[in-house]
Design a protein around this motif. Structure first.
Motif: not given
Length: 199
Positions: A7, A10-12, A15, A17, A30, A32, A35, A55
């Motif tokens: 990846e 990417e924009d997490y 998120a 998860l 990326c 996070f 997140a 995070t």
């Protein structure tokens, strides 16, 4: 997350998860931020220049994963476990670190300025050229740790255990080492750093 996934950018952010298991995946630049990765398990993963600001990585488990030049700013890391991991060049700011477990990890060039590491088990870790300026290492165990080139200006090492640790005289001169446990070689280095002549 698919095993071996790559990846990039990417924009997490935000998120959810939590509880996932990631193996052999790579993440480059990326985000996070905020997140929920609580309980995440990683194995053989690589994170390059990733942002983990705020995070939730509480209770996460990381084995043989690399977090290179990552940002951990106010990241929740409570009760997380890191084994055989590389954190090369990563920056930790205002993270609760006292309940994390680190074993056989490489923290070369990591910034832990002003971090509270009091009473932690840090034996055998590689902390070469790490920034430990102002870090609270009172009663920490750093036996056999490699602190070569580390910056220890204003670091508190009172009652810490540095037996067998590798340090240089410059670092020893800068830290508060009252009551620190050291071996003979370190004691001689410390004396020399403070202008004493041992005969």
């Amino acid at each position: 997350m698919e095993t071996g996934a790559v990846e990039t950018g990417e924009d997490y952010r935000d998120a959810v998860l939590s509880g996932q298991r990631w193996a052999g995946s790579r993440f480059v630049r990326c985000d996070f931020t905020d997140a929920d990765l609580r309980g995440l398990a990683t194995s053989g993963c690589v994170f390059d220049h990733c942002d983990f600001t705020r995070t939730d990585l509480g209770e996460s488990v990381h084995r043989s994963s690399a977090f290179r030049t990552c940002t951990f700013d106010r990241t929740m890391l409570g009760d997380s476990s890191w084994s055989g991991c590389s954190l090369l060049g990563s920056v930790f700011v205002d993270c609760g670190l006292r309940t994390i477990t680190l074993a056989d990890c490489d923290l070369t060039l990591v910034s832990l300025a002003d971090a509270v590491l009091r009473g932690m088990e840090l034996s055998g870790l590689r902390l070469r050229e790490a920034n430990l300026t102002g870090a609270d290492l009172r009663r920490a165990t750093l036996r056999e740790a490699d602190l070569t080139g580390a910056t220890l200006t204003a670091a508190k090492l009172t009652d810490a255990d540095l037996r067998g640790a590798r340090l240089d005289a410059r670092a020893l001169a800068a830290a508060d080492m009252a009551g620190t446990l050291v071996d003979v070689d370190t004691a001689l280095l410390y004396a020399a750093a403070h202008g004493l002549v041992v005969s």
